[in-house]
Motif scaffolding. Structure first.
Motif, short mmCIF file in Angstrom:
data_model
loop_
_atom_site.label_atom_id
_atom_site.label_comp_id
_atom_site.label_asym_id
_atom_site.label_seq_id
_atom_site.Cartn_x
_atom_site.Cartn_y
_atom_site.Cartn_z
N GLU A 6 0.83 -1.21 0.00
CA GLU A 6 0.00 0.00 0.00
C GLU A 6 0.86 1.25 0.00
O GLU A 6 0.55 2.23 -0.68
CB GLU A 6 -0.93 0.01 1.22
N ALA A 7 1.95 1.24 0.77
CA ALA A 7 2.84 2.40 0.81
C ALA A 7 3.50 2.63 -0.55
O ALA A 7 3.66 3.78 -0.98
CB ALA A 7 3.90 2.22 1.90
N LEU A 8 3.89 1.57 -1.24
CA LEU A 8 4.48 1.71 -2.57
C LEU A 8 3.46 2.30 -3.54
O LEU A 8 3.77 3.21 -4.31
CB LEU A 8 5.00 0.37 -3.09
N ALA A 9 2.23 1.79 -3.50
CA ALA A 9 1.17 2.35 -4.36
C ALA A 9 0.92 3.81 -3.98
O ALA A 9 0.75 4.67 -4.86
CB ALA A 9 -0.11 1.54 -4.21
N GLY A 10 0.91 4.10 -2.69
CA GLY A 10 0.72 5.47 -2.23
C GLY A 10 1.84 6.38 -2.70
O GLY A 10 1.61 7.53 -3.07
N MET A 11 3.07 5.86 -2.71
CA MET A 11 4.21 6.66 -3.17
C MET A 11 4.06 6.99 -4.66
O MET A 11 4.32 8.12 -5.07
CB MET A 11 5.51 5.90 -2.92
N ALA A 12 3.62 6.03 -5.45
CA ALA A 12 3.39 6.29 -6.88
C ALA A 12 2.34 7.38 -7.05
O ALA A 12 2.49 8.28 -7.89
CB ALA A 12 2.95 5.01 -7.59
N ALA A 104 -9.72 -8.30 -3.72
CA ALA A 104 -10.34 -8.30 -2.39
C ALA A 104 -11.40 -7.22 -2.25
O ALA A 104 -12.03 -7.09 -1.21
CB ALA A 104 -9.26 -8.11 -1.32
N GLY A 105 -11.60 -6.40 -3.31
CA GLY A 105 -12.62 -5.37 -3.27
C GLY A 105 -12.12 -4.03 -2.78
O GLY A 105 -12.90 -3.10 -2.57
N ARG A 106 -10.80 -3.85 -2.60
CA ARG A 106 -10.22 -2.60 -2.11
C ARG A 106 -9.92 -1.68 -3.28
O ARG A 106 -9.36 -2.09 -4.29
CB ARG A 106 -8.93 -2.89 -1.34
N ASP A 107 -10.30 -0.40 -3.16
CA ASP A 107 -9.95 0.61 -4.14
C ASP A 107 -8.42 0.70 -4.17
O ASP A 107 -7.78 0.84 -3.13
CB ASP A 107 -10.55 1.96 -3.72
N LEU A 108 -7.82 0.59 -5.35
CA LEU A 108 -6.37 0.57 -5.45
C LEU A 108 -5.72 1.90 -5.12
O LEU A 108 -4.51 1.99 -5.01
CB LEU A 108 -5.94 0.09 -6.84
#
Length: 176
Positions: A6-12, A104-108
């Motif tokens: 999640e942190a990597l996606a957040g960093m992008a 899993a149904g989580r917004d990316l």
């Protein structure tokens, strides 16, 4: 782990890295972290995930694709789509891997509090002087419209503060 992903996606998303397809990401291992596994094959004891191609970053929405290294557009990009749900903002492109909902149904674009804290911890380690060096090496001051590496560094640091403070102000409004 989930928090790191999640942190990597957040960093992008924080960097407005909208061209984040799989080939632009990598898993690496330092030599001293490689050991022989039970089967005799090499195993990495401490893998590192990284964004290796950030060519379309620090920009904003364009007509056909997102812009790269555009100070004014990146300055206008918001951090959050929904701060209460910890859903970050990213202008996705057709090559983005951060679109839609995961299995899993989580917004990316959604990150958890631990991932947000990890991002703040890592981003806060960068000093203004280091950021000036990074933006100078990236030749940011040469891109039109021209802004100094100092201005780029200050914008970066202001976005780190928005990541930290905007969420805190919402928590205060909830009485937390």
């Amino acid at each position: 782990d989930q928090v790191g992903a999640e942190a990597l996606a957040g960093m992008a998303q924080f960097l407005s890295n909208s061209d984040n397809k799989a080939p632009n990401q990598a898993i690496a291992c330092q030599k001293n972290d490689v050991a022989a596994g039970a089967s005799g094959k090499a195993v990495c004891n401490n893998p590192v995930v990284l964004l290796q191609d950030m060519g379309i970053s620090f920009g904003g929405r364009g007509i056909y694709h997102n812009s790269r290294m555009n100070f004014e557009k990146w300055a206008k990009e918001k951090i959050w789509d929904d701060p209460r749900a910890c859903i970050m903002h990213l202008n996705s492109t057709h090559t983005s891997s951060l679109t839609g909902i995961d299995p899993a149904g989580r917004d990316l674009h959604q990150i958890g509090e631990k991932a947000r804290q990890m991002m703040i911890s890592r981003l806060s380690q960068l000093s203004r002087a280091q950021l000036i060096d990074i933006f100078t090496a990236a030749r940011a001051p040469l891109r039109e419209p021209c802004h100094s590496a100092e201005e780029w560094a200050d914008l970066f640091l202001s976005k780190v503060e928005k990541l930290r403070k905007r969420y805190n102000s919402i928590r205060k409004s909830w009485g937390q």
